[in-house]
Design a protein around this motif. Structure first.
Motif, mmCIF file in Angstrom:
data_model
loop_
_atom_site.group_PDB
_atom_site.id
_atom_site.type_symbol
_atom_site.label_atom_id
_atom_site.label_comp_id
_atom_site.label_asym_id
_atom_site.label_seq_id
_atom_site.Cartn_x
_atom_site.Cartn_y
_atom_site.Cartn_z
ATOM 1 N N MET A 122 -58.174 15.953 8.565
ATOM 2 C CA MET A 122 -56.862 15.841 9.190
ATOM 3 C C MET A 122 -55.891 16.758 8.459
ATOM 4 N N ALA A 123 -54.823 17.126 9.161
ATOM 5 C CA ALA A 123 -53.720 17.854 8.535
ATOM 6 C C ALA A 123 -52.415 17.256 9.030
ATOM 7 N N THR A 124 -51.393 17.314 8.185
ATOM 8 C CA THR A 124 -50.074 16.842 8.575
ATOM 9 C C THR A 124 -49.023 17.609 7.778
ATOM 10 N N LEU A 125 -47.755 17.415 8.122
ATOM 11 C CA LEU A 125 -46.675 18.160 7.486
ATOM 12 C C LEU A 125 -45.772 17.241 6.671
ATOM 13 N N VAL A 126 -45.163 17.821 5.638
ATOM 14 C CA VAL A 126 -44.221 17.106 4.785
ATOM 15 C C VAL A 126 -43.013 17.991 4.539
ATOM 16 N N SER A 127 -41.944 17.372 4.050
ATOM 17 C CA SER A 127 -40.739 18.127 3.682
ATOM 18 C C SER A 127 -40.080 17.438 2.506
ATOM 19 N N GLY A 128 -39.014 18.033 2.013
ATOM 20 C CA GLY A 128 -38.244 17.404 0.957
ATOM 21 C C GLY A 128 -37.250 16.410 1.519
ATOM 22 N N PHE A 129 -36.510 15.774 0.607
ATOM 23 C CA PHE A 129 -35.499 14.796 1.005
ATOM 24 C C PHE A 129 -34.105 15.341 0.738
ATOM 25 N N ASP A 172 -36.684 16.068 -6.216
ATOM 26 C CA ASP A 172 -37.736 17.076 -6.123
ATOM 27 C C ASP A 172 -39.134 16.466 -6.248
ATOM 28 N N ASN A 173 -39.201 15.227 -6.709
ATOM 29 C CA ASN A 173 -40.497 14.567 -6.894
ATOM 30 C C ASN A 173 -40.969 13.804 -5.655
ATOM 31 N N TYR A 174 -40.191 13.865 -4.567
ATOM 32 C CA TYR A 174 -40.504 13.056 -3.389
ATOM 33 C C TYR A 174 -40.774 13.937 -2.175
ATOM 34 N N LEU A 175 -41.734 13.493 -1.378
ATOM 35 C CA LEU A 175 -42.098 14.204 -0.150
ATOM 36 C C LEU A 175 -41.959 13.269 1.042
ATOM 37 N N ARG A 176 -41.331 13.783 2.066
ATOM 38 C CA ARG A 176 -41.157 13.034 3.318
ATOM 39 C C ARG A 176 -42.269 13.405 4.290
ATOM 40 N N VAL A 222 -42.924 22.052 4.816
ATOM 41 C CA VAL A 222 -42.039 22.890 5.614
ATOM 42 C C VAL A 222 -40.608 22.682 5.140
ATOM 43 N N GLU A 223 -39.745 23.605 5.491
ATOM 44 C CA GLU A 223 -38.389 23.588 4.948
ATOM 45 C C GLU A 223 -37.496 22.560 5.623
ATOM 46 N N HIS A 224 -37.641 22.438 6.939
ATOM 47 C CA HIS A 224 -36.705 21.600 7.685
ATOM 48 C C HIS A 224 -37.410 20.422 8.346
ATOM 49 N N THR A 225 -36.686 19.323 8.472
ATOM 50 C CA THR A 225 -37.144 18.219 9.299
ATOM 51 C C THR A 225 -36.554 18.390 10.696
ATOM 52 N N TRP A 226 -36.983 17.553 11.625
ATOM 53 C CA TRP A 226 -36.389 17.557 12.956
ATOM 54 C C TRP A 226 -36.281 16.107 13.390
ATOM 55 N N ASP A 227 -35.432 15.856 14.357
ATOM 56 C CA ASP A 227 -35.174 14.492 14.785
ATOM 57 C C ASP A 227 -36.046 14.112 15.976
ATOM 58 N N GLY A 228 -36.864 13.074 15.799
ATOM 59 C CA GLY A 228 -37.546 12.476 16.932
ATOM 60 C C GLY A 228 -36.570 11.568 17.660
ATOM 61 N N ILE A 229 -36.928 11.180 18.875
ATOM 62 C CA ILE A 229 -36.046 10.355 19.691
ATOM 63 C C ILE A 229 -36.665 8.974 19.842
ATOM 64 N N ASP A 230 -36.121 8.004 19.114
ATOM 65 C CA ASP A 230 -36.633 6.636 19.179
ATOM 66 C C ASP A 230 -35.726 5.709 19.976
ATOM 67 N N THR A 231 -34.442 6.017 20.015
ATOM 68 C CA THR A 231 -33.474 5.107 20.634
ATOM 69 C C THR A 231 -32.596 5.853 21.631
ATOM 70 N N ALA A 232 -31.896 5.092 22.460
ATOM 71 C CA ALA A 232 -30.974 5.693 23.425
ATOM 72 C C ALA A 232 -29.849 6.441 22.710
ATOM 73 N N GLU A 233 -29.448 5.929 21.561
ATOM 74 C CA GLU A 233 -28.384 6.587 20.797
ATOM 75 C C GLU A 233 -28.844 7.956 20.283
ATOM 76 N N GLN A 234 -30.061 8.014 19.791
ATOM 77 C CA GLN A 234 -30.610 9.291 19.329
ATOM 78 C C GLN A 234 -30.763 10.270 20.492
ATOM 79 N N TYR A 235 -31.136 9.751 21.640
ATOM 80 C CA TYR A 235 -31.250 10.624 22.816
ATOM 81 C C TYR A 235 -29.884 11.179 23.202
ATOM 82 N N ALA A 236 -28.856 10.352 23.137
ATOM 83 C CA ALA A 236 -27.505 10.817 23.463
ATOM 84 C C ALA A 236 -27.074 11.953 22.538
#
Length: 244
Positions: A122-129, A172-176, A222-236
């Motif tokens: 498997m492969a997946t992506l991480v970013s900083g906080f 710097d010690n944490y990965l998202r 990767v350098e940047h995160t992106w926002d998933g859409i879980d709620t109506a507020e996030q979609y707005a």
């Protein structure tokens, strides 16, 4: 290696029912994600897998390749495994339908990760906080890795725990963890047939099933995160960004 991106698109989302067909931007939410996936240069095919005739018809309306899958699947991964049963692709990317702002270059990076690490399934992506509060947030998944980038553990708790700081230390010690995956197809079939382990049940993190059973997950930062859409507020907020 032939690679397919599969977008699982369940209609009955718990927190935002029907969100994949939300269309306040003039396009369905799943359409935005599909079009981002099409921009990935390392994928040979993009497929939407759904449990809803309504979603299937919507996908066909904008020219997407889509298939119907069982309505009894417990996860998007199970839905993807069914969708690729007849595929000859060697690598399978799991891209959630509510990720309309993912950078296609990150999908390419994910595919390259798995191609280049023959020892990982498997492969997946991480970013900083950005701040300590994100590390403390149980809705934001953390991961610790070996020096070669292979995952050791995923958790909703702050890992590593800083004894000196009573929790969160130097950021710097944490990965998202970012919830997009690539699998070897034969592994995907085996993975979905495995029972849930205690770690997965406890943390409610499906990827722990792979680690519990001795499989390797390679991560790429990767350098940047992106926002998933879980709620109506996030979609707005997403609609505002698109229209803005």
């Amino acid at each position: 290696m032939k690679t397919i991106i599969v977008i699982p698109a369940r209609y009955d989302s718990t927190r935002f029912p029907g969100k994949v067909l939300a269309d306040d931007t003039g396009k369905f939410l799943v359409q935005h994600t599909y079009e981002r996936a099409l921009c990935a240069e390392n994928a040979d095919e993009v497929l939407i897998a759904t449990d809803s005739e309504k979603v299937l018809r919507a996908c066909e309306s904008f020219g997407a390749k889509a298939v119907m899958t069982s309505g009894t699947h417990q996860s998007g991964t199970d839905r993807i495994a069914e969708a690729v049963t007849q595929s000859d692709a060697e690598l399978v990317v799991n891209l959630q339908a509510d990720e309309p702002e993912i950078d296609p270059a990150y999908i390419d990076k994910l595919i390259d990760l798995l191609k280049s690490d023959e020892g990982s399934q498997m492969a997946t992506l991480v970013s900083g906080f950005g701040n300590p509060d994100q590390v403390k947030d149980p809705n934001v998944v953390k991961v610790v890795t070996q020096v070669n980038g292979r995952a050791i553990y995923f958790s909703r708790s702050p890992i590593p725990f800083s004894r000196e700081s009573n929790g969160v230390g130097d950021l710097d010690n944490y990965l998202r963890h970012l919830g997009v995956y690539a699998y070897r197809r034969e592994f995907l079939t085996a993975f979905t047939s495995l029972p849930q382990g205690e770690l997965e049940k406890t943390e409610k993190l499906e990827q722990l099933r792979a680690l519990e059973n001795g499989y390797s997950i390679i991560t790429g930062k990767v350098e940047h995160t992106w926002d998933g859409i879980d709620t109506a507020e996030q979609y707005a907020q997403f609609v505002k960004r698109i229209k803005g």
